[in-house]
Design a protein around this motif. Structure first.
Motif, PDB file in Angstrom:
ATOM      1  N   LEU A  66      -9.893  -5.181  24.301  1.00 50.48           N
ATOM      2  CA  LEU A  66     -11.343  -5.024  24.287  1.00 50.48           C
ATOM      3  C   LEU A  66     -11.755  -3.953  23.285  1.00 50.48           C
ATOM      4  CD1 LEU A  66     -12.202  -5.068  28.109  1.00 50.48           C
ATOM      5  CD2 LEU A  66     -11.626  -6.972  26.583  1.00 50.48           C
ATOM      6  N   VAL A  74     -17.720  -3.809  28.898  1.00 52.71           N
ATOM      7  CA  VAL A  74     -16.359  -3.889  29.436  1.00 52.71           C
ATOM      8  C   VAL A  74     -16.388  -4.461  30.849  1.00 52.71           C
ATOM      9  CG1 VAL A  74     -14.371  -2.532  30.207  1.00 52.71           C
ATOM     10  CG2 VAL A  74     -15.440  -2.043  27.990  1.00 52.71           C
ATOM     11  N   ILE A  90      -5.474  -6.315  30.487  1.00 56.96           N
ATOM     12  CA  ILE A  90      -6.600  -5.849  29.684  1.00 56.96           C
ATOM     13  C   ILE A  90      -6.238  -4.504  29.073  1.00 56.96           C
ATOM     14  CG2 ILE A  90      -8.988  -5.048  29.723  1.00 56.96           C
ATOM     15  CD1 ILE A  90      -9.592  -7.024  31.892  1.00 56.96           C
ATOM     16  N   ASP A  92      -8.125  -1.762  27.091  1.00 55.60           N
ATOM     17  CA  ASP A  92      -9.489  -1.382  26.745  1.00 55.60           C
ATOM     18  C   ASP A  92      -9.475  -0.263  25.712  1.00 55.60           C
ATOM     19  OD1 ASP A  92     -12.204  -1.012  26.650  1.00 55.60           O
ATOM     20  OD2 ASP A  92     -12.293   0.177  28.501  1.00 55.60           O
ATOM     21  N   SER A  94     -12.236   0.557  24.065  1.00 56.10           N
ATOM     22  CA  SER A  94     -13.604   1.070  24.018  1.00 56.10           C
ATOM     23  C   SER A  94     -13.611   2.516  24.527  1.00 56.10           C
ATOM     24  CB  SER A  94     -14.520   0.204  24.881  1.00 56.10           C
ATOM     25  OG  SER A  94     -14.245  -1.170  24.701  1.00 56.10           O
ATOM     26  N   CYS A  96     -15.138   4.798  27.364  1.00 56.23           N
ATOM     27  CA  CYS A  96     -15.786   4.621  28.662  1.00 56.23           C
ATOM     28  C   CYS A  96     -15.544   5.830  29.551  1.00 56.23           C
ATOM     29  CB  CYS A  96     -15.244   3.370  29.363  1.00 56.23           C
ATOM     30  SG  CYS A  96     -15.557   1.822  28.493  1.00 56.23           S
ATOM     31  N   SER A 101     -12.886   3.469  34.541  1.00 53.29           N
ATOM     32  CA  SER A 101     -11.625   2.804  34.164  1.00 53.29           C
ATOM     33  C   SER A 101     -10.668   2.758  35.341  1.00 53.29           C
ATOM     34  CB  SER A 101     -10.974   3.550  32.985  1.00 53.29           C
ATOM     35  OG  SER A 101     -11.785   3.449  31.834  1.00 53.29           O
ATOM     36  N   ARG A 104     -11.853   0.048  37.684  1.00 50.09           N
ATOM     37  CA  ARG A 104     -11.559  -1.283  37.151  1.00 50.09           C
ATOM     38  C   ARG A 104     -10.083  -1.611  37.309  1.00 50.09           C
ATOM     39  NH1 ARG A 104     -15.251   0.668  32.408  1.00 50.09           N
ATOM     40  NH2 ARG A 104     -17.267  -0.084  33.163  1.00 50.09           N
ATOM     41  N   PHE A 115      -4.667  -3.307  33.926  1.00 53.84           N
ATOM     42  CA  PHE A 115      -5.671  -2.685  33.060  1.00 53.84           C
ATOM     43  C   PHE A 115      -5.120  -1.363  32.558  1.00 53.84           C
ATOM     44  CE2 PHE A 115      -9.159   0.201  32.213  1.00 53.84           C
ATOM     45  CZ  PHE A 115     -10.164  -0.581  31.678  1.00 53.84           C
ATOM     46  N   ASP A 117      -6.231   1.901  29.632  1.00 53.57           N
ATOM     47  CA  ASP A 117      -7.228   2.395  28.687  1.00 53.57           C
ATOM     48  C   ASP A 117      -6.495   2.952  27.472  1.00 53.57           C
ATOM     49  OD1 ASP A 117      -6.408   4.379  30.604  1.00 53.57           O
ATOM     50  OD2 ASP A 117      -7.942   5.739  29.858  1.00 53.57           O
TER      51      ASP A 117
END
Length: 284
Positions: A66, A74, A90, A92, A94, A96, A101, A104, A115, A117
């Motif tokens: 992402l 997101v 995922i 991420d 981005s 955030c 995070s 999520r 997930f 980050d």
């Protein structure tokens, strides 16, 4: 070492094909990765990338990278993944809120997804050339797989901790950069007032303890050159500084310096608009 495609056994989908996402997608494609690109806008599709809708990306890829404007976008993708049964990773990139995070990651884990980050430093040029710095927040069991996927895009990958740690690190990094840019305006004013050539002043400072990424890169590359074309706008920097200030405050780590930087970036945003290059802080 297996390639990203060998490791994932499916295409990698990059969601968000702006300057950062598009650059990363193109870099992956040049590395021989099968790349799908999804973006609701009218941005160009990088060479070697197959343009698809998000639903198709979710059907074909089990890895989503992402590169989106913020947490709202997101969350929209996360919500779509939560509706699917195919196990999805995922990543991420981005910027955030780290608490979001972590939430999520937990929601996805409960449904069999993963997930991490992995916010970035290095700008559009780094994305295009595979020279990004990655601040990685990742569970240990996902680490090897994520490193393989990010490898073609990054010169440096630092695993800073569990999910959320990456975004915390990125926010602190951008906060420091924002503070340094605020201070750099004074540096150039002193140079002018004292009759010192700014290039010589920087040459001296960059061999001493006052140096920073701003004095070594930003000032000579985008400010003294007069180009102001780094690809990173005031709107995003003002957002990042404000979010970093909020996170620091929640952790009891706020300070007058942080508050002043937040106000200066807010003022520049109001005066110059969101699309102006963020290095304009030095010449406001």
């Amino acid at each position: 070492m297996p390639s990203p495609t060998e490791e994932t056994a499916s295409p990698i989908a990059v969601v968000g094909l702006g300057q950062m996402g598009g650059g990363m997608a193109a870099t992956l494609a040049r590395a021989g990765v099968e790349v799908l690109g999804a973006d609701p806008g009218s941005v160009d599709t990088p060479e070697g990338v197959a343009r698809v809708e998000l639903d198709e990306a979710l059907e074909l890829a089990d890895v989503l990278v992402l590169s989106l404007p913020g947490g709202e976008q997101v969350q929209t993708v996360v919500d779509r993944v939560l509706e699917t049964d195919r196990p999805t990773l995922i990543i991420d990139t981005s910027t955030c809120d780290p608490a979001d995070s972590r939430r999520r990651a937990e929601a996805l884990r409960e449904r069999g997804h993963s997930f991490v980050d992995a916010p970035l430093s290095g700008g559009p040029a780094g994305a295009r050339t595979g020279q990004l710095t990655v601040f990685l927040g990742c569970a240990d069991q996902d680490l090897d797989r994520v490193r393989q996927i990010l490898g073609p895009m990054a010169a440096r990958i630092t695993h800073v901790g569990a999910v959320g740690a990456g975004h915390s690190t990125k926010l602190v990094n951008n906060l420091l950069c924002g503070i340094h840019l605020c201070a750099a305006g004074t540096l150039l004013q002193v140079a002018e007032g004292a009759g010192i050539e700014p290039e010589r002043l920087l040459e001296a400072i960059n061999t001493a303890s006052g140096r920073s990424g701003v004095t070594e890169v930003n000032l000579p590359t985008w400010v003294l050159s007069g180009t102001f074309d780094s690809g990173f706008p005031v709107g995003l920097m003002a957002r990042d500084v404000a979010l970093a200030a909020d996170v620091a405050g929640e952790l009891g780590a706020g300070s007058p310096v942080v508050a002043a930087a937040r106000q200066m970036w807010s003022d520049l945003l109001a005066e110059a608009g969101p699309g102006v290059d963020f290095n304009r802080m030095v010449r406001q």
